[in-house]
Design a protein around this motif. Structure first.
Motif, PDB file in Angstrom:
ATOM      1  N   VAL A 151       0.832  -1.204   0.000  1.00  0.00           N
ATOM      2  CA  VAL A 151       0.000   0.000   0.000  1.00  0.00           C
ATOM      3  C   VAL A 151       0.865   1.252   0.000  1.00  0.00           C
ATOM      4  O   VAL A 151       0.603   2.211  -0.742  1.00  0.00           O
ATOM      5  N   LEU A 152       1.905   1.268   0.810  1.00  0.00           N
ATOM      6  CA  LEU A 152       2.777   2.443   0.891  1.00  0.00           C
ATOM      7  C   LEU A 152       3.524   2.685  -0.420  1.00  0.00           C
ATOM      8  O   LEU A 152       3.856   3.825  -0.735  1.00  0.00           O
ATOM      9  N   ARG A 153       3.788   1.628  -1.162  1.00  0.00           N
ATOM     10  CA  ARG A 153       4.442   1.789  -2.465  1.00  0.00           C
ATOM     11  C   ARG A 153       3.439   2.214  -3.535  1.00  0.00           C
ATOM     12  O   ARG A 153       3.754   3.053  -4.386  1.00  0.00           O
ATOM     13  N   LEU A 154       2.250   1.646  -3.492  1.00  0.00           N
ATOM     14  CA  LEU A 154       1.239   1.999  -4.490  1.00  0.00           C
ATOM     15  C   LEU A 154       0.787   3.448  -4.330  1.00  0.00           C
ATOM     16  O   LEU A 154       0.642   4.181  -5.315  1.00  0.00           O
ATOM     17  N   VAL A 155       0.530   3.853  -3.096  1.00  0.00           N
ATOM     18  CA  VAL A 155       0.057   5.208  -2.804  1.00  0.00           C
ATOM     19  C   VAL A 155       1.131   5.899  -1.979  1.00  0.00           C
ATOM     20  O   VAL A 155       1.220   5.695  -0.768  1.00  0.00           O
ATOM     21  N   PRO A 156       1.991   6.700  -2.610  1.00  0.00           N
ATOM     22  CA  PRO A 156       3.138   7.286  -1.904  1.00  0.00           C
ATOM     23  C   PRO A 156       2.740   8.375  -0.921  1.00  0.00           C
ATOM     24  O   PRO A 156       2.972   9.569  -1.133  1.00  0.00           O
ATOM     25  N   ILE A 157       2.120   7.955   0.188  1.00  0.00           N
ATOM     26  CA  ILE A 157       1.728   8.901   1.229  1.00  0.00           C
ATOM     27  C   ILE A 157       2.965   9.496   1.899  1.00  0.00           C
ATOM     28  O   ILE A 157       2.991  10.670   2.255  1.00  0.00           O
ATOM     29  N   PHE A 158       3.981   8.675   2.078  1.00  0.00           N
ATOM     30  CA  PHE A 158       5.226   9.098   2.710  1.00  0.00           C
ATOM     31  C   PHE A 158       6.350   9.101   1.678  1.00  0.00           C
ATOM     32  O   PHE A 158       6.287   8.398   0.673  1.00  0.00           O
ATOM     33  N   PRO A 159       7.397   9.905   1.912  1.00  0.00           N
ATOM     34  CA  PRO A 159       8.535   9.944   0.976  1.00  0.00           C
ATOM     35  C   PRO A 159       9.132   8.552   0.755  1.00  0.00           C
ATOM     36  O   PRO A 159       9.159   7.724   1.674  1.00  0.00           O
ATOM     37  N   PHE A 160       9.617   8.332  -0.455  1.00  0.00           N
ATOM     38  CA  PHE A 160      10.143   7.019  -0.833  1.00  0.00           C
ATOM     39  C   PHE A 160      11.268   6.578   0.103  1.00  0.00           C
ATOM     40  O   PHE A 160      11.317   5.420   0.520  1.00  0.00           O
ATOM     41  N   PHE A 161      12.165   7.507   0.465  1.00  0.00           N
ATOM     42  CA  PHE A 161      13.309   7.127   1.295  1.00  0.00           C
ATOM     43  C   PHE A 161      12.858   6.709   2.693  1.00  0.00           C
ATOM     44  O   PHE A 161      13.467   5.834   3.318  1.00  0.00           O
ATOM     45  N   LEU A 162      11.782   7.326   3.194  1.00  0.00           N
ATOM     46  CA  LEU A 162      11.285   6.977   4.521  1.00  0.00           C
ATOM     47  C   LEU A 162      10.706   5.567   4.536  1.00  0.00           C
ATOM     48  O   LEU A 162      10.894   4.811   5.493  1.00  0.00           O
ATOM     49  N   VAL A 163      10.033   5.193   3.446  1.00  0.00           N
ATOM     50  CA  VAL A 163       9.479   3.843   3.346  1.00  0.00           C
ATOM     51  C   VAL A 163      10.602   2.826   3.151  1.00  0.00           C
ATOM     52  O   VAL A 163      10.416   1.637   3.412  1.00  0.00           O
ATOM     53  N   ASN A 164      11.757   3.265   2.701  1.00  0.00           N
ATOM     54  CA  ASN A 164      12.913   2.372   2.621  1.00  0.00           C
ATOM     55  C   ASN A 164      13.490   2.100   4.005  1.00  0.00           C
ATOM     56  O   ASN A 164      13.994   1.003   4.282  1.00  0.00           O
TER      57      ASN A 164
END
Length: 243
Positions: A151-164
């Protein structure tokens, strides 16, 4: 709910040596900013150099693909700005299908480097020092890690680096992280690769691309539907637990 995996004592002690992977990535970002390399990752730079880039790619296609993937993976690994422009560039240089594919692979590789660096440097230490509340949160996240990450990848609610970074501190396994990242970034990546594929005509007309295209109902709608489907396993588990 399964208990959290115990952390070996030697992995729970702080050591500056453990920080070197993150230090390298932070130094790369600082160097990128200090050298002003961000000026090369703009639509204006692509507009000015598109002819030379197109000719070089045509003459050295395989090398160009490898170079693009390497540079893109490095951008993600060092968390430098400009990934959107780089994705558009991939579509412009290689077309929607090839450009999107190269970008998905490179972005997944770069994200995995960040995840692995964070996990090896601080992941086990933070897990060992976490209180009971954070440990319960970690267990809940790990139980549904693939769905949440997707979900976090499909809908980038948070910055990409933070989800990494965040999954590395919540005990997510490497295979789960790679799979959710790879699958989750496909829709958005191909939308922007397709937009990049048409940049030539946009530049010729003296206009700028509409980067808000992804928010059009016919595009964002299916992506949100996929995100909802990704959450179904989480909802089902909670329903069964409360039944």
């Amino acid at each position: 709910m399964a208990a959290a995996s115990p952390v070996p004592p030697e992995e729970s002690r702080f050591s500056l040596r453990r920080l070197w992977p993150l230090a390298v990535l932070a130094a790369g970002l600082a160097l990128f900013i200090a050298l002003g390399l961000d000026r090369y990752v703009t639509l204006d730079a692509l507009r000015e150099n598109r002819q030379a880039l197109s000719e070089w790619v045509a003459a050295h296609q395989l090398l160009a693909m490898l170079a693009y993937m390497g540079l893109y993976a490095a951008m993600v690994a060092f968390s430098v700005p400009g990934a959107l422009v780089a994705t558009l560039t991939g579509g412009f240089l290689f077309g929607t299908l090839m450009g999107g594919t190269l970008t998905v692979v490179a972005a997944t590789l770069g994200a995995t480097i960040v995840f692995a660096a964070a996990k090896s440097a601080l992941g086990d230490l933070l897990r060992a020092k976490a209180g009971s509340t954070l440990q319960r949160m970690e267990e809940g996240f790990r139980e549904n890690a693939f769905s949440y990450l997707l979900v976090l990848r499909l809908v980038p609610i948070f910055p990409f680096f933070l989800v990494n970074l965040a999954p590395a501190f919540l005990g997510v396994g490497l295979p789960t992280f790679i799979a959710a990242t790879f699958i989750g970034i496909i829709p958005g990546t191909f939308v922007f690769a397709s937009l990049g594929n048409g940049l030539g005509a946009v530049f010729d007309a003296g206009r700028s691309p509409d980067l808000g295209l992804i928010f059009e109902p016919q595009i964002i709608g299916p992506i949100l539907a996929l995100a909802a489907l990704a959450l179904l396993p989480v909802i089902y588990r909670r329903f069964r637990r409360n039944a």
